[in-house]
Design an enzyme around this catalytic site. Structure first.
Site, short mmCIF file in Angstrom:
data_model
loop_
_atom_site.label_atom_id
_atom_site.label_comp_id
_atom_site.label_asym_id
_atom_site.label_seq_id
_atom_site.Cartn_x
_atom_site.Cartn_y
_atom_site.Cartn_z
N GLY A 46 0.86 -1.19 0.00
CA GLY A 46 0.00 0.00 0.00
C GLY A 46 0.89 1.22 0.00
O GLY A 46 1.75 1.36 -0.87
N GLU A 47 0.75 2.03 0.99
CA GLU A 47 1.56 3.23 1.10
C GLU A 47 2.10 3.29 2.52
O GLU A 47 1.34 3.43 3.47
CB GLU A 47 0.68 4.45 0.76
CG GLU A 47 1.43 5.56 0.03
CD GLU A 47 2.38 6.30 0.96
OE1 GLU A 47 3.48 6.68 0.51
OE2 GLU A 47 2.03 6.51 2.13
N SER A 48 3.41 3.17 2.64
CA SER A 48 3.99 2.94 3.97
C SER A 48 3.82 4.13 4.92
O SER A 48 3.68 3.94 6.13
CB SER A 48 5.47 2.56 3.85
OG SER A 48 6.21 3.58 3.21
N CYS A 77 6.11 -5.20 0.35
CA CYS A 77 6.26 -3.87 -0.25
C CYS A 77 6.14 -2.76 0.81
O CYS A 77 7.04 -2.63 1.63
CB CYS A 77 5.28 -3.71 -1.40
SG CYS A 77 5.80 -2.47 -2.57
N ARG A 103 12.80 3.59 -0.70
CA ARG A 103 11.44 3.60 -1.26
C ARG A 103 11.47 3.97 -2.75
O ARG A 103 12.30 4.74 -3.19
CB ARG A 103 10.57 4.59 -0.50
CG ARG A 103 10.30 4.16 0.92
CD ARG A 103 9.45 5.18 1.64
NE ARG A 103 8.16 5.36 1.01
CZ ARG A 103 7.27 6.26 1.38
NH1 ARG A 103 7.53 7.06 2.38
NH2 ARG A 103 6.12 6.37 0.76
N ILE A 135 5.53 -3.10 -7.68
CA ILE A 135 4.74 -1.90 -7.96
C ILE A 135 5.28 -0.76 -7.10
O ILE A 135 5.12 -0.78 -5.88
CB ILE A 135 3.25 -2.14 -7.64
CG1 ILE A 135 2.71 -3.32 -8.45
CG2 ILE A 135 2.43 -0.87 -7.93
CD1 ILE A 135 1.32 -3.76 -8.04
N ARG A 136 5.90 0.19 -7.75
CA ARG A 136 6.57 1.29 -7.00
C ARG A 136 7.30 0.72 -5.79
O ARG A 136 7.13 1.19 -4.65
CB ARG A 136 5.57 2.36 -6.56
CG ARG A 136 5.11 3.25 -7.67
CD ARG A 136 4.37 4.45 -7.13
NE ARG A 136 5.27 5.44 -6.63
CZ ARG A 136 4.95 6.39 -5.75
NH1 ARG A 136 3.73 6.46 -5.26
NH2 ARG A 136 5.82 7.28 -5.37
N HIS A 172 4.95 -8.42 -4.39
CA HIS A 172 3.60 -8.71 -3.91
C HIS A 172 3.14 -10.14 -4.25
O HIS A 172 2.38 -10.33 -5.21
CB HIS A 172 2.60 -7.77 -4.59
CG HIS A 172 2.72 -6.34 -4.22
ND1 HIS A 172 2.10 -5.80 -3.12
CD2 HIS A 172 3.36 -5.34 -4.83
CE1 HIS A 172 2.37 -4.51 -3.05
NE2 HIS A 172 3.14 -4.20 -4.08
N GLU A 174 0.85 -11.63 -2.97
CA GLU A 174 -0.62 -11.63 -2.86
C GLU A 174 -1.30 -11.23 -4.17
O GLU A 174 -2.51 -11.35 -4.30
CB GLU A 174 -1.06 -10.69 -1.71
CG GLU A 174 -0.92 -9.20 -1.94
CD GLU A 174 0.49 -8.64 -1.69
OE1 GLU A 174 1.46 -9.42 -1.68
OE2 GLU A 174 0.62 -7.42 -1.53
#
Ligand code: GLN
Length: 191
Positions: A46-48, A77, A103, A135-136, A172, A174
Site C-alpha cells: 500500500g503506502e507505507s 512492499c 522507497r 509496484i513502485r 507482492h 498476494e
C-alpha cells in the site's frame, strides 16, 4: 494457525483471499487487542507512510513491536518498509528488521515490472521460479545484524530478507495465484 492481516490501508483483502485458498482463515487487525491470540501477522502493500501514520493514530506501534519480538510478521512492499529500521527518511517504522530500504527505488508507477525469481527456499522453487510483481517497489539496500538476504534480482539488488520470524519482500506475492510464499509464511509462524 491464527494469522492476522493488518487492515489499515493497502491490499489486505488480496492476502485474505490467498490465505483462504490454502485453508487458513485470517482475521483483519485494526486495533491492538486484535493481536491477541495470533500466531503471525501480515502487513500488506500500500503506502507505507499512510500505514505508519494510521498505526500511530490507532496506538498500534508499540503493540506491533512487542508482537514482532515473539511472533512471525511478513511485510510485502509497503509492509516491508514499515518493518524496517531505516527508510532513509522520517516516517513511523516498526524497527523490527535490521534492513535499510529505499522507497520507490525502481521509479514511478509506470516503472512497475514483473520478473521470475528462482527461490530455493520455496517448494520446487529452483525449477519453478516465483513470479514477482513489483509496484513502485522499494529495494532492500542493505541487511545487517541478524537479517539475511533471501532473494535478489539479476543485477544483485536485494528484494527479500528474513530475520528470525520476520520476513520482508519488496514485491507482492498476494497479487499472484502462486500460494508458495504464503505457505512459507504459515510454516514460519509454526517454527
Ligand atoms: N511506494 C510505496 C511506499 O513507498 C509502496 C508501494 C507498494 O506497497 N506497492 O510506501
Amino acid at each position: 494457525m491464527n494469522i492476522g492481516i493488518l487492515a489499515l490501508q493497502g491490499d489486505f483483502l488480496e492476502h485474505f483471499v490467498i490465505m483462504q485458498s490454502i485453508g487458513v482463515v485470517p482475521s483483519l487487525v485494526r486495533l491492538p487487542k486484535e493481536l491477541e491470540n495470533l500466531d503471525g501477522l501480515i502487513i500488506p502493500g500500500g503506502e507505507s507512510t499512510t500505514i505508519g501514520k494510521l498505526a500511530v493514530a490507532y496506538h498500534l506501534i508499540e503493540p506491533l513491536r512487542e508482537f514482532g519480538k515473539e511472533h512471525a510478521i511478513w511485510g510485502t512492499c509497503a509492509g516491508a518498509i514499515f518493518l524496517s529500521k531505516d527508510a532513509m527518511r522520517d516516517q513511523p517504522l516498526l524497527n523490527l528488521m535490521d534492513i535499510q530500504v529505499e522507497r520507490n527505488a525502481f521509479g514511478r508507477q509506470v516503472d512497475s515490472f514483473e520478473i521470475d525469481l528462482p527461490a530455493p527456499f520455496l517448494e520446487r522453487g529452483e525449477e519453478h521460479p516465483f513470479h514477482a510483481v513489483f509496484i513502485r517497489a522499494p529495494i532492500i539496500k542493505s541487511v545487517s545484524g541478524e537479517a539475511s538476504v533471501l532473494l535478489t534480482i539479476p543485477d544483485g539488488r536485494i528484494v527479500a530478507a528474513q530475520q528470525g520470524k520476520c520476513l520482508a519482500t519488496s514485491f507482492h506475492p498476494e497479487l499472484t495465484s502462486d500460494t508458495r510464499f504464503h505457505q512459507y509464511f504459515v510454516e514460519l509462524t509454526k517454527s
